[in-house]
Each structure stands twice: as structure tokens, then as C-alpha cells.
Enzyme design. Sequence first.
Site, PDB file in Angstrom:
ATOM      1  CB  CYS A  18       2.796 -48.023  -5.527  1.00 30.58           C
ATOM      2  SG  CYS A  18       2.108 -46.496  -5.744  1.00 30.58           S
ATOM      3  CB  CYS A  21      -2.472 -45.975  -4.348  1.00 30.72           C
ATOM      4  SG  CYS A  21      -1.785 -46.189  -6.136  1.00 30.72           S
ATOM      5  CG  ASP A 434      -4.386 -59.325  39.395  1.00 32.19           C
ATOM      6  OD1 ASP A 434      -4.217 -58.687  40.420  1.00 32.19           O
ATOM      7  OD2 ASP A 434      -5.473 -59.774  39.299  1.00 32.19           O
ATOM      8  CG  ASP A 635      -9.871 -59.524  35.816  1.00 33.03           C
ATOM      9  OD1 ASP A 635      -9.748 -58.344  35.527  1.00 33.03           O
ATOM     10  OD2 ASP A 635     -10.570 -59.693  37.080  1.00 33.03           O
ATOM     11  CG  ASP A 639      -6.772 -56.489  37.012  1.00 37.83           C
ATOM     12  OD1 ASP A 639      -6.713 -55.795  38.184  1.00 37.83           O
ATOM     13  OD2 ASP A 639      -6.719 -57.472  36.656  1.00 37.83           O
TER      14      ASP A 639
END
Length: 750
Positions: A18, A21, A434, A635, A639
Site C-alpha cells: 500500500c 509501504c 520561438d 529548439d 534556447d
Amino acid sequence: MSDKNNNSQELLIEGASCASCVGKIEKALNALDGVEQAQMNFALRTVSVTGNVDANTLIKTIEQIGYNAKSANETSDEELLDEKEIAEQQYYKKLMQQTWIGLGLGIPLMLYSVFGPAMTVNSMTERAVWFAIGIICFAVLYFAGKHFFVGAWKSFVNHSANMDTLIALGTGTAWLYSMVVVIAPEILPEMARHVYFEATAMIIGLINLGLALEVKARGRTSDAIKRLIGLQAKTARVIRDGKEIDIAIEQVLLNDKVRVRPGERIPVDGVVEEGATSVDESMLTGEPMPVKKVQGDEVVAGTINKSGSIIFTATRIGKDTALARIIGMVKRAQNSKPPIGRLADIISAYFVPTVMIIAIVSALIWLNFGPEPTVAFAVISATTVLIIACPCALGLATPMSVMVGVGKAAEAGVLIRNGEALQTASKITAMILDKTGTITQGSPKVTDIHLVDSSLSKDELLQLVASLEAGSEHPLAQAIVESANEKSLTLDKVEQFEAIAGHGVQGSVQGKKLLFGNQKFMVSESIALDEAVVASAQQMASEAKTPMYFAVEGKLAAIIAVADPIKEDSIAAIKRLQNNGIRVVMLTGDNKATAKAVAEKVGITEFFAEVLPEDKSSKVAELQAQGEIVGMTGDGINDAPALALANVGFAIGTGTDVAIESADITLMRGSLHGLADAIAVSKATLNNIKQNLFGAFIYNVAGVPFAAGILYPFFGLLLNPVIAGAAMAFSSLTVVSNANRLRFFKPQQH
């Protein structure tokens, strides 16, 4: 932003039941020296660990807190999935066997309790019969529920509690109470001599059934990874010592010459050396149209060669291929947690102990203030509280949705790096695009040839201009040369070539003096320009084209316009973003006139022009200062600072040119529709997580008061532990099924 996992390891966990854990395992691993981050995916039962720690140390730590683990790093992705599939099939089979063992006793006893006499002990015959049934019930607990008790004991030894603790306490209490009734009924009031063996058997059977159905449904969430792994070729045909031989994909070496015939998968990344073909890259990029490949073009592992036979040089093999990196990225993203998921981890850490306290308080209230038989009511309420509150669904709520959502995005050519990016993308309010290579194709092309001198044909004129520009490295010059090459025009030698900065170029071709450049250049060289020609050039400029004048022997011959064409679907994709309430802003280094023309063409009202690459990040900060959640699309290389600063960075590219390591989300195809798709998938996934968490929280929190008996004083109703067991088992199935709904999600293309 970047999360290069050079020292990452993956462990397979056994025994985790669960969300509690998950918190315990992550806490233990994160406490180790050298561990940067440990994240567990409860749905996959795997842990991803980043840092410089020995695998044996990690495994030992997990074993010390009561679980089993083994390293998954030494196994290939395909072998790992096969192993997990076999293990899950065996686990499912075992759970179903345990289900039928539990229900085999539970259902007859349940029917007897409904249609037969009261399940009480008042005579020696009844004691003997129920004692025999109690022993059979103990066998059910051992053969069908042993794993719950083992898990509970391990947690107890490690001073913690989890789902197993609640189930073991609930079923164990019901069985022990029933055996006390059978062995020593005289110590209890006559009204309290009721046995609950049917509850013990039914709860064990139903919870195992819920786990089995969860395992079955959980298997479908790995479909995206399976499909990606299925793209990998098993063998490759390499040329060695002049002979073509078929070898296993693992034996391909860098710089091997590889032949691929029509219909075959490309085995590794490489560059075409011989031949031409078209390649279906849709499985990686989402682009439906095959891509033409000629000498010098890159090919990517996993794509399908459609038509011609080619020979290429292997440039990336094994784990370095684009496909292998994509598989790794998708797996890491599926293992990661969005911030909303950490909320479940925090709550679950306190949830189980709180439930145990509530169960005890509930029992004490019944013992002190309840009607007769107080002991029986106390046992029922405590057992029901313990069973109904098991937080299985809570642990599955987030990872199931993340797995399916990330996989769904990968199918559409969208690679999401981590859960945080997945969540933040759904909240984006402003998107910076861009211009070059994002809105436009990023490769200038000749768009117009306006002839002024009718003595030359367009091809003759293009041949002269291309011959003159062949020695220039300017992007616009390259566009002209490429245009001539496309028409198979033969270029002549240029003499007396000279480039005049800010004006243009001049030289001599076929003995003719040629001038090529802007209006200033023509004026300085006394080339006559009439008003109609200048007006035509200005019209081209207003259409985001760059017009250039070409003169032959002192006389104007033509105007040639070069432009970076807008991608066919940019306008529609930008409209999709705007329709979703996102403020779209364009960023470019171009002059204002060109920027304005492009912005108007694609329907963008805000733009920043003449922006240097190093200044792009300041524009991101500017929008963030206005309170916007900013996405930056570029790209992924030039950038990088802006992508890093943005709330979510999107790298846009195609094929092997993907900036996989530079952005939060990578768009495999060049289309901006991928951007809108990424945001749509992000929103759908986050909504799905919220639905799951809401369902799990409401179920657990709302169920506890009813289990404790809040309705009894008003309506005389007390929740049966069997009903609680059924509800708890199927709550997990509900979460898994809801997450799997995402597999059918399709972003709307408008």
C-alpha cells in the site's frame, strides 16, 4: 530542470502492499548517504534511485525494513518486461487460487448466516461443529491469507504499519473472537456467543480477488513501454569484410555498415551512405507521412524502411540510440511523482496508525456505551474499521494515472520528462514560441522569382544567381543554391567574387558581371529601379519574405525573395492553444517588419522582435513577473537558458534531432499540434489523478464512521465486515479502471 540520471538504478520490490509501504521504502533509501533521490512507483512495484550508491546497499536497506528487492539494471528492458509479465501472471494465478480458497468457505457460511439459524454456540454439538469450521477457517487464513500476516509481522518488527497490518488485525481479531466463543462460551454473555468465521474467510477471499483484478488491469498500463520496446529490431544485416551477415542487434558496432531492405526495421541510428528510400517514422514522431531519406540523412532505430534498399553507417548503438533514450525517458517519467501525488504519500504515512487508533476508540465506545452484546459489537466495529480503511486505492491513485498519461503522450510523439512537468503543463497560462524552426520550418527557401528582364528564363536566372552565391555561407545564399540543386541545374565557376557587408555580393559568371543584394546595393551601383519594381519588393517584405535584387551587366534582371516558410499546421495549432485560454507570444531575432508579418499570418497579437538568444530568458521572466505560468517552446539547444527558466520547457524537433536532455517536455515531431496535445494529455491526466485521489480519500474517510457504527443509534444499522472487505477490494479496481480510461483519450484537433 535537467535530470540526467547517469547514476540511476532501478529495483524491483516484493512485498509492498500500500501507499504506507511506498513512504517507508522511499524514506529508508533517501536517508542513505549518496542517494540524491529515491522514488517508488507503487503500480509497477519499482524504485528508481539516483545517486552514487552500491546496488547491494540499496537491496540490504530494503530487506532490513521488511521487503525483498532485486536490481533491474543488469536486465534489458525487454527481458525485464517479460520477467515482470511472467511474475505477474504467476502472482495473478496464485491470488485467484487464494480467492477461491477464501470464498470456498466464506460463501457457504455467508449463505448459512442469511438463510440458516443464528450462528451461535449454545450446545456441545454446536461447539464441535463450529470448532471444526474454525480449524478449516484457520487453514484458509494460512493458505489464502498468510502473506497479509507475514507482511504485518515484518512491519511490526520495523515499528511501522501498513495495509497488511489492518487486514491481519481485522481478520485475526474476528477469528480469535470466534474461537473464544467456541472454546469458552461460558465467559461471554449468551447474546455475545456469535461466531464470525464467515467474515474472516470472505474478507480474505474478497481482498485477494480485488488484488488479482488489480494485477490484471495494472498490466495494461505498461502497453506504451511494450510498444516502444517492440519497435526495436532483433537483428541487423551488417557488411564486414565485403560480406553481408545477419547478427544480433547487441553485436552491432559503431561505424558498422548496415544494410536495410524494404519493409525492414532500422536496427540502430545512423547516416545514409548509399541508396535512397522513404522511412515511416510515425511510431516515434506521430507524423503519418513517410520521410524521404537520401545520402547524408539520419535514420533512427525502430523506424520502418518503406521502399528502397539503403546502406548506412551506425552512429549510435545500444542504450545510445534515440529509441533507447526515449524508452528510458518514458520509464523515468512513469516512475516519477507529480507534486499532487506526494500529498497521498504524506497522508498515507499517518493514515494507518490513525485508523488503528480509531478502531480501538470505536471498540472502547461500544464496550462502555453500547447495547448488549457489547463485546460482539466492539469486535465487529473494530474489525470493520480496520478492513474498510485499507489505503490500497490511495497508493494506486497517482502512479496509475501517470503511467497511462505518460504512455499516451509518448504514443503521440510527446516525451514528458517527469511528473512535475506533467502537472505544471496543465496550468500553463502563457506560451512563448520561438519563431525560427518552431512556427516556421527553420530552413529558408526561394519563394518568388520576379523577372524584370524577359531575355532570361527563370532557370537560367537561378543558375546564374546560384553560381554567384555558391561560395557564400549566408543562409539565404544556401537557400538559393539548394533551389538550383533541386532543379538539377549545373553551377558555373564564379570569378572576382566579392562580398560587401550589409549590401550583397558581386562577381563574374560566364563573363557577365553580376550584382546580387539589397536596394542600397543597387542604388550604390547606379542600377535603375522603377517604382513598380520597388513596390513589388516592398509587398514581398510585408509578407515576411526577404527580397533581393539581381542585376546582370548593369541592368536589373529580377527580384528573388527568400523566406522561412511557416509550417502548414502552425496557424491551426496556435488557434488551438488560444482557444484553450493560453496567451501565445512569439519571440524572434528577426526585424520588426518580418516579425509582425509572421505574427499576423499565424494569428499572434503579441511578439518580441530583434531579441538576442541570451536575452530570451529575460522575456520569460518578464511574463512570470506578470503572474503567468510560462511555457517556453524552442529548439532545446540555442534556447536552453529560456527553457530552463520557464515553468515548463518544450523542445521541438524531429527524428534524432530531438533535444531529449534539454527540456521538461520534448515534441518528437515538428508540429506545434504536439504542443497542444501535450497540454491536453497533461490536463486529462491531472483530472484523472484528482478523480482517483478524491475517490480514494472519500471512500476511506467516509467509510470509517459508518464502519465504526455511527448509524446504529439512529437506524440500528451496523456495517458488516464482509461488506467492508468487498468495498475495500473493489476500490482499488475502481482506481485502476479509471486510470485506464486515459488510454482512450484523444486530444481534440481544433
